[in-house]
Design a protein around this motif. Structure first.
Motif, PDB file in Angstrom:
ATOM      1  N   MET A 134     -56.508 -39.022  48.018  1.00  0.00           N
ATOM      2  CA  MET A 134     -55.830 -38.849  46.495  1.00  0.00           C
ATOM      3  C   MET A 134     -56.506 -37.440  45.682  1.00  0.00           C
ATOM      4  N   GLU A 137     -54.340 -36.933  42.934  1.00  0.00           N
ATOM      5  CA  GLU A 137     -54.277 -37.046  41.923  1.00  0.00           C
ATOM      6  C   GLU A 137     -54.821 -37.225  40.688  1.00  0.00           C
ATOM      7  N   ASP A 146     -48.750 -42.576  52.945  1.00  0.00           N
ATOM      8  CA  ASP A 146     -49.581 -42.088  51.838  1.00  0.00           C
ATOM      9  C   ASP A 146     -49.063 -42.026  51.212  1.00  0.00           C
ATOM     10  N   ASP A 147     -47.460 -41.563  50.921  1.00  0.00           N
ATOM     11  CA  ASP A 147     -46.740 -42.397  49.578  1.00  0.00           C
ATOM     12  C   ASP A 147     -47.027 -43.550  48.611  1.00  0.00           C
ATOM     13  N   ARG A 164     -50.462 -43.995  47.415  1.00  0.00           N
ATOM     14  CA  ARG A 164     -50.589 -43.455  46.396  1.00  0.00           C
ATOM     15  C   ARG A 164     -50.052 -43.778  44.967  1.00  0.00           C
ATOM     16  N   ARG A 212     -51.294 -44.668  41.060  1.00  0.00           N
ATOM     17  CA  ARG A 212     -50.895 -45.104  40.418  1.00  0.00           C
ATOM     18  C   ARG A 212     -50.570 -46.762  39.126  1.00  0.00           C
TER      19      ARG A 212
END
Length: 748
Positions: free
Chosen positions: A638, A641, A724-725, A728, A732
């Motif tokens: 993170m 971000e 991971d994507d 994330r 978000r």
């Protein structure tokens, strides 16, 4: 008349006592024998005393029957019958030449003839039966003989009953002399030993404890030598009465010897409680005794043997109690000893404190410390609580919980409470003259003392002597005591408010005062520290604090939180609208000079905003996992971000962080020790409902997590292992959801 005489003989056989017998005979002769008046009397000195009296309705308005009960022995039929010890008959009252006042009364009642029959047994006249009839010569020779036979039966019945009563009294006297002490009226050694034997047998069946106590007082011979003849009996009777009053129902108190008393105690299973009872006995016994030549203060000592620990039979227990008694020391202050060495060691420390309390105030061993109270709105000190400390010569500083109950037992609590009030007022006066900021001081006193009129007078005197306004003095009442006697509490609080003194309720939330707060004239309420301690982590504690704060504010009362020790607690209380805090987070209780230094420096707590406007707050992500490696991986994931990232290794640590800092999104692992992720997030939902919550879970916990999602506890759940994507993007989305929720609330 024959039917009346037959019924009278039945009465003689069935009457339960002498009074009932005589009353029944008299009324039977009136109602069944058609007599206007019937009464039975007995000779007393130079008069005749009425023992039973009956009359028909025509007599009601003639004269007071009580006045008829006493007749001059020189006139009337009753006097003639008693004087001659035989029947006296008057066929026509109008022809009476004796000018008897009694006969005139009878004629006014409508009687025309009368007869008096001596009640004689064994050649002794013990009474007289008098009858008056509305008919002339109603008691002729035939009826006279029948009535004389009835009089003889009455005399024999009375004699038999009195002889039985005399034997009963003799038997009772013999029983008393055998089992009771003549001086004190207490059971004697014989009675005591017999009773304790039965108590020990019952205790063996029920597996209960029995305490055998021996109490020794000043030898009677010494009392007589110092205070004069008769003083020893007064002292012994007084001590006996005090022991009876101090004992509980079911306990036995006896006089065993000239200067020793025995007490049998059942139903006390703890040595400490038994020691407390022993101290109560000693305090009561050793109060001054008023004698003709002055006041004498008895000296007493106590030895205790406990069944079955210390013995198996009464002889052994009495011997052990005597041994324990012999090891006491009046001059050294050890007034009570247990036979068991282990028990003695446990309770002797309390006895030592008990003995040391007497005179501690005169020796100036008590001091007051002051713990400041701070406003959460301004951060400044707005008051303090006075806390009593006993500087014991060998044990050091003792808190009230270590000696207050003992102070009440030994009778110094009221004096100590008045000293606290006086010392607080003196200290307020010193600070006022030194130009320090006004600092109201709260004093916690028991309800029993607050309701006493002499305390109100002591408060008024202390305020006047110190020149302190009453608004600088605050009295606190404990919630449990207040609810137990609401009427006394209301009266006491009203009296204090009338003097201008502030009043507060201590430890709110531990009892039932929430139901009666509207009736009480209070300025403040204090939340008990047991709820403050867990306010940041326990939804139930937080809910109770919310309820107390909301109710108090609606009743125009301020709220003080006790025992505040952490920033998390401060922020949680501030969010909930609490007015003031007290606890080690700001300051421990301080001596007067150190508290004055705080007031002089005007120290306080930071008034930092803990809830930032959403648009100005950084995007803050809290990640919770008990495995450091996973937290490290999540932080690295993170990092780019733009979030402010916080981490916690446990649910408890995460709750502490949430109490201190605003967080928008929480990402928690499901499997954690002590508290799993869904339970943790359920608490977060209650304590911090504006957060958005995600959970990382394995498929094995899928049903638990789905249930949490359906309840609204969790916004999203993510499975392990994650990509991971994907992770994330879910985070978000959680921030976007949180911002949309905030925007919707603002628009609404």
């Amino acid at each position: 008349m024959e039917a009346a005489l037959a019924e009278c003989r039945t009465v003689l056989l069935r009457a339960v006592n002498e009074a009932a017998l005589l009353e029944s005979v008299a009324w039977t002769l009136v109602t069944r024998g058609r007599c206007r008046v019937a009464w039975i009397g007995g000779p007393v000195s130079a008069q005749v005393k009425c023992l039973a009296f009956a009359h028909d309705s025509a007599v009601d308005a003639c004269a007071d029957p009580t006045g008829w009960a006493l007749d001059d022995a020189r006139e009337g039929l009753a006097a003639q019958a008693l004087g001659a010890e035989q029947t006296a008959r008057l066929p026509d009252l109008a022809a009476d030449t004796t000018d008897s006042r009694w006969h005139r009364r009878m004629m006014q009642a409508g009687a025309r003839s009368g007869i008096a029959l001596a009640l004689t047994v064994r050649r002794e006249t013990i009474g007289v039966l008098c009858l008056y009839s509305p008919d002339a010569d109603a008691f002729g020779d035939g009826r006279q003989a029948a009535l004389e036979e009835l009089a003889s039966d009455i005399a024999r019945a009375l004699d038999a009953r009195r002889e039985c009563e005399s034997r009963r009294q003799v038997d009772a006297q013999l029983t008393f002399q055998t089992h009771y002490d003549a001086v004190t009226g207490l059971p004697n050694r014989t009675f005591y030993m017999d009773r304790v034997v039965h108590a020990l047998r019952r205790a063996e069946r029920s597996r209960k404890r029995v305490a055998v106590m021996k109490l020794a007082v000043d030898p009677p011979a010494d009392v007589a030598a110092q205070w004069g003849a008769g003083a020893e009996e007064i002292v012994l009777r007084t001590i006996a009465q005090r022991l009876r009053e101090a004992s509980r129902p079911g306990d036995l108190v006896a006089r065993l010897d000239a200067d020793q008393f025995g007490i049998e105690v059942t139903g006390i299973d703890e040595d400490e409680e038994l020691a407390r009872f022993a101290r109560q006995l000693l305090v009561r016994v050793m109060q001054p005794v008023a004698l003709a030549s002055g006041e004498m203060r008895p000296h007493a000592r106590l030895g205790v043997s406990v069944h079955p620990r210390d013995g198996s039979d009464i002889s052994q227990h009495l011997q052990n109690a005597s041994h324990a008694l012999s090891t006491t020391d009046t001059h050294g202050g050890h007034l009570c000893n247990f036979y068991s060495a282990d028990a003695n060691a446990r309770v002797q420390a309390q006895f030592d404190l008990f003995n040391a309390l007497t005179g501690a105030l005169e020796r100036r061993e008590f001091v007051l410390h002051y713990q400041p109270k701070v406003s959460l709105a301004t951060g400044q000190i707005v008051g303090a609580e006075a806390l009593l400390r006993w500087n014991h010569p060998t044990l050091g500083a003792l808190a009230p919980r270590q000696f207050i109950r003992l102070a009440e037992e030994c009778g110094v609590l009221d004096t100590l409470g008045e000293w606290v009030i006086e010392e607080v007022c003196r200290q307020l006066g010193r600070w006022q003259r030194a130009g320090l900021p006004a600092c109201p001081i709260a004093v916690n006193l028991p309800l029993r003392q607050v309701t006493q009129e002499n305390l109100l007078l002591a408060i008024a005197r202390a305020l006047q002597e110190s020149g302190v306004p009453p608004t600088l003095l605050e009295l606190e009442l404990n919630e449990s005591a207040l609810v137990q006697d609401l009427g006394a509490s209301l009266a006491a609080l009203s009296a204090l408010k009338n003097q201008g003194i502030l009043c507060s309720l201590d430890d709110l939330g531990t009892g039932q005062a929430l139901m009666v707060m509207k009736h009480l004239p209070l300025d403040r309420v204090k939340i008990d520290q047991s709820f403050v301690r867990d306010i940041a982590t326990e939804p139930d504690s937080a809910a109770i604090c919310d309820a107390v704060i909301g109710l108090a504010h609606k009743l125009a009362m301020k709220v003080v939180a006790k025992g505040v020790e952490s920033e998390a607690q401060v922020n949680s209380l501030r969010r909930r609208g609490c007015d003031e805090i007290q606890g080690y987070y700001f300051s421990p209780p301080l001596p007067a000079d150190e508290c004055a230094a705080l007031l002089r420096r005007r120290d306080g707590v930071p008034v930092a905003d803990t809830i930032h406007p959403a648009q100005e707050s950084p995007r803050t992500l809290l990640m919770v996992d008990d495995e450091p490696n996973i937290l490290h991986s999540l932080r690295r994931l993170m990092r780019g971000e733009g979030y402010e990232i916080l981490t916690a290794n446990s649910a408890h640590e995460a709750l502490e962080i949430l109490a201190r800092q605003e967080v928008q999104v929480i990402l928690s692992d499901q499997r954690m020790p002590n508290m799993d992720g869904t339970e943790f997030l359920a608490r977060v939902r209650t304590l911090h409902p504006n957060t958005t919550r995600l959970v990382l879970s394995g498929y094995a916990e899928l049903s638990t997590v789905i249930e949490s999602v359906n309840r609204g506890t969790v916004f999203r759940f993510l499975t392990k292992p994650w990509t991971d994507d994907c992770l994330r993007e879910h985070v978000r989305e959680a921030f976007r959801y949180h911002e949309n929720q905030r925007t919707g609330v603002q628009d609404a």
